[in-house]
Each structure stands twice: as C-alpha cells, then as structure tokens.
Design a protein around this motif. Structure first.
Motif, mmCIF file in Angstrom:
data_model
loop_
_atom_site.group_PDB
_atom_site.id
_atom_site.type_symbol
_atom_site.label_atom_id
_atom_site.label_comp_id
_atom_site.label_asym_id
_atom_site.label_seq_id
_atom_site.Cartn_x
_atom_site.Cartn_y
_atom_site.Cartn_z
ATOM 1 N N LEU A 248 0.774 -1.318 -0.118
ATOM 2 C CA LEU A 248 -0.220 0.144 -0.078
ATOM 3 C C LEU A 248 0.999 1.296 -0.117
ATOM 4 O O LEU A 248 0.373 2.297 -0.474
ATOM 5 N N PHE A 249 1.992 1.115 0.612
ATOM 6 C CA PHE A 249 2.971 2.398 0.933
ATOM 7 C C PHE A 249 3.778 2.689 -0.646
ATOM 8 O O PHE A 249 4.421 3.551 -0.917
ATOM 9 N N ASN A 250 3.817 1.429 -1.562
ATOM 10 C CA ASN A 250 4.927 1.510 -2.592
ATOM 11 C C ASN A 250 3.940 1.640 -3.934
ATOM 12 O O ASN A 250 4.665 1.657 -5.277
ATOM 13 N N GLN A 251 2.719 1.923 -4.014
ATOM 14 C CA GLN A 251 1.914 1.831 -5.262
ATOM 15 C C GLN A 251 1.573 3.533 -5.474
ATOM 16 O O GLN A 251 0.556 3.980 -4.791
ATOM 17 N N PRO A 252 1.951 4.173 -6.340
ATOM 18 C CA PRO A 252 1.606 5.895 -6.299
ATOM 19 C C PRO A 252 0.140 5.888 -6.786
ATOM 20 O O PRO A 252 -0.324 7.096 -6.182
ATOM 21 N N ASN A 253 -0.538 5.019 -7.460
ATOM 22 C CA ASN A 253 -1.761 5.121 -7.847
ATOM 23 C C ASN A 253 -2.891 5.125 -6.626
ATOM 24 O O ASN A 253 -4.067 5.269 -6.856
ATOM 25 N N PHE A 254 -2.242 4.562 -5.522
ATOM 26 C CA PHE A 254 -3.207 4.652 -4.291
ATOM 27 C C PHE A 254 -3.187 5.998 -3.616
ATOM 28 O O PHE A 254 -4.013 6.205 -2.861
ATOM 29 N N GLY A 255 -2.351 6.843 -3.973
ATOM 30 C CA GLY A 255 -2.365 8.263 -3.128
ATOM 31 C C GLY A 255 -0.863 8.096 -2.049
ATOM 32 O O GLY A 255 -0.140 6.895 -2.301
ATOM 33 N N THR A 256 -0.953 8.828 -1.512
ATOM 34 C CA THR A 256 0.187 8.949 -0.395
ATOM 35 C C THR A 256 -0.124 8.502 0.960
ATOM 36 O O THR A 256 -1.071 8.999 1.644
ATOM 37 N N VAL A 257 0.044 7.061 1.271
ATOM 38 C CA VAL A 257 -0.323 6.370 2.325
ATOM 39 C C VAL A 257 0.841 6.631 3.380
ATOM 40 O O VAL A 257 1.918 6.463 3.321
ATOM 41 N N PHE A 258 0.214 7.123 4.637
ATOM 42 C CA PHE A 258 0.920 7.532 5.660
ATOM 43 C C PHE A 258 0.766 6.367 6.967
ATOM 44 O O PHE A 258 1.911 5.886 7.565
ATOM 45 N N ARG A 259 -0.367 5.961 7.022
ATOM 46 C CA ARG A 259 -0.571 4.820 8.124
ATOM 47 C C ARG A 259 -1.631 3.808 7.717
ATOM 48 O O ARG A 259 -2.475 4.168 7.118
ATOM 49 N N VAL A 260 -1.339 2.565 8.277
ATOM 50 C CA VAL A 260 -2.317 1.474 7.886
ATOM 51 C C VAL A 260 -2.213 0.812 9.140
ATOM 52 O O VAL A 260 -1.221 0.331 9.827
ATOM 53 N N LYS A 261 -3.482 0.560 9.826
ATOM 54 C CA LYS A 261 -3.632 -0.237 10.991
ATOM 55 C C LYS A 261 -4.829 -0.906 11.091
ATOM 56 O O LYS A 261 -5.769 -0.511 10.272
ATOM 57 N N GLY A 262 -4.935 -2.190 11.753
ATOM 58 C CA GLY A 262 -6.263 -2.874 11.853
ATOM 59 C C GLY A 262 -5.978 -4.297 12.522
ATOM 60 O O GLY A 262 -4.951 -4.423 13.112
ATOM 61 N N PHE A 263 -7.049 -4.973 12.388
ATOM 62 C CA PHE A 263 -7.093 -6.231 12.965
ATOM 63 C C PHE A 263 -7.394 -7.512 11.999
ATOM 64 O O PHE A 263 -8.338 -7.141 10.953
ATOM 65 N N PHE A 264 -6.880 -8.650 12.165
ATOM 66 C CA PHE A 264 -7.292 -9.944 11.097
ATOM 67 C C PHE A 264 -7.706 -10.845 12.120
ATOM 68 O O PHE A 264 -6.719 -11.264 13.300
ATOM 69 N N PRO A 265 -8.740 -11.771 11.783
ATOM 70 C CA PRO A 265 -9.068 -12.788 12.693
ATOM 71 C C PRO A 265 -8.138 -14.075 12.473
ATOM 72 O O PRO A 265 -7.818 -14.123 11.230
#
Length: 312
Positions: A248-265
């Motif tokens: 997510l941090f390396n794809q320019p077409n996503f925009g500028t991502v600063f933070r990703v957080k969350g949970f996975f079961p």
C-alpha cells in the motif's frame, strides 16, 4: 487541579506505544488515570489497541472522528467533565495524528475546563527518521506540535543512525525557523531507546511542561487534504496480509499512504494486530479486535485501494 498531558505527533510516529508505556509508569506510581483516545476516522482502532490497560486505575474514553472541530471540542469537554466527576488523578490525551495543538489549548482555556484542569505536559513524538520532504499541510501541523511541546521524544531510534537523528533534529529546527518561531530545541529533545527507559526517565519526562511559543500559523484544512478510509472483512489470506499491507505504501496510484492499522481474525479465535508506516510494520497477537483495516493518507484513491484489498 487535575493535570492533563497531551501526547501528540504525526501519523505513525508512535504515540500509542508511548502512551501505553507512560500510562503503565503512572499506574505503578499508584495514580488513577484517564485516557482520552481520538482517532481520525469513523472507527477508533487505537482505542482497541489500548484496551488491555483498562483497570480500576485506568479508564479509557474514545472520541470518534475529529473532522469537525466544533463537534470535537464539545465531545472533548464532555469527556473531561466526566473524568473530573470520577476523581481521576491525571488525564492523558492522545489525539489524532492530524491535529493542531492550538485546538487543545483553546479548550483548556475555556472556563468550564480551566476551573478543574491545568496542562501538565505536552509531548510530541517524532520519528527519528523523519523525512524532510513533507507537504505544506503536514509541516503546518508539525510546527503547531513542536512549538508548544515541553519535550520532543524521538521514536524508533533503534532503527536510526546518528546521521539520521541529526538530520531529523536539524529539520525540526529549520521548520520552526521557516515559520518565524525563535524557539531553541536543543534542550528539549529526548533520545533513548524506549525498551530501555526506566522509571527515572518517566519521572524526568513528567516535569517537561509546555511552551507558549509564537509562530506563523498557516490554516490547514484536514477535510480537503487528509483522508481516512476503512475496509471491513478483508478477504486476503492471513499468511500474506503483511505483504499486502506493505504494498500500500509503494503504489503511487493509491495516493500517499501514511498509516495502515487494523485487525485480522486468526483461526484460534484471537486477532492479529497490524500497525504500519512506510518504514515500519508491527504485528502482534491479541485477544480482542475488530475486523477492520484503516488506511490514512493524502489524496487517497478509495476505489483503487478497495480493488486492491477487497478484490472487487
């Protein structure tokens, strides 16, 4: 008077980790503390990350969102009044990483709050490897945070070289200078690996205070620049989720991502907590979670990110 500490810093700087360590220190001193947790967006993930602190000595209160300053101030005042009625000894506030410190000071000056509270400390958490190529909006937020703080606490120093730390501290000083603030930062920067900090270190930090420094303030519109997206029920294989998050941090077409957080079961009923920035990704297994991923950044393309994460 109840002391209130503000722990601020930009997205992904390490505020939640610091507040956990600081809160544990205060609890060891026998204090009854309250933590007000504000997340930028509709779901308060950071609140879930601090749930294990809840006890007879620690109360947690969330503020969801923060996009509307007037609404945020109203809810924040209500939380402070509630804590005062509960006999809290000290309050810690972790606002969103997209936060102007002047908003905090305005509330503390309000008569309904100032009769019960006084500012104890303002801490600003700064990544030791902070990049010095930031947007005008981000720089305006950083200036508000470092101009007023009693202590700048560098995070992730274990991963930073002495040259990177020197560049970061120089950049912060130059940032204040460019906004016509003559404050000298040389005596307020705290540098130590967090896992080696002792109670003596936290006792020292408790006396940091804050500074009412003047600077040139530029208006920042959070709503136009910063975006918080949340996605439920990510259908990716759990064993590959770290790779998906990193991309997510390396794809320019996503925009500028600063933070990703969350949970996975996980299959055993527990959860994998994920907390990531461009240069650091942290995971751990926890008992309580919510199946959601939050993506925060500038000029994000929601459809592109949703297609990538959800496969739609």
């Amino acid at each position: 008077m109840i002391k209130i500490d503000l722990i601020t810093g930009f997205l992904g700087s390490g505020k939640t980790t610091f507040i956990r360590n600081y809160a544990n220190y205060l609890i060891r001193q026998g204090l009854h503390i309250g933590i007000i947790e504000n997340d930028f967006g509709a779901i308060n993930v950071d609140m879930l990350m601090l749930r294990d602190l809840e006890s007879d000595q620690c109360d947690l209160e969330p503020i969801i969102g923060g996009n509307d300053p007037t609404d945020w101030k109203r809810r924040f005042k209500a939380k402070l009044i509630l804590f005062a009625l509960q006999g809290i000894d000290r309050v810690l506030v972790e606002p969103s990483g997209i936060y102007d410190v002047n908003t905090f000071k305005e509330i503390l000056y309000d008569e309904s709050v100032s009769s019960k509270y006084e500012i104890g400390n303002i801490f600003t958490i700064v990544n030791a490897k902070l990049e010095d190529q930031r947007s005008e909006e981000i720089e305006a937020l950083l200036v508000s945070q470092i101009a007023s703080c009693g202590r700048i606490i560098l995070s992730k120093t274990i991963d930073a070289s002495s040259e990177q730390i020197q560049r970061t501290t120089k950049y912060l000083s130059q940032l204040l200078e460019s906004h016509h603030c003559d404050r000298n930062l040389s005596d307020c920067i705290f540098i130590k690996e967090w896992d080696k900090m002792t109670d003596s270190d936290y006792e020292f930090l408790m006396n940091s205070g804050w500074v009412d420094a003047s600077y040139q303030s530029n208006a920042v519109s959070h709503n136009d620049t910063f975006t918080s997206l949340f996605f439920m029920n990510i259908g990716k294989p759990k064993q590959n989720i770290v790779t998906y998050i990193q991309q997510l941090f390396n794809q320019p077409n996503f925009g500028t991502v600063f933070r990703v957080k969350g949970f996975f079961p996980l299959d055993d009923g527990s959860w994998m907590e994920v907390n990531a920035t461009k240069d650091h990704l942290y995971t751990k297994q926890v008992k309580v979670g919510q199946e959601v991923v939050i993506v925060i950044g500038e000029h994000l393309d929601k459809e592109a990110i949703e297609e990538y994460l959800m496969g739609r």
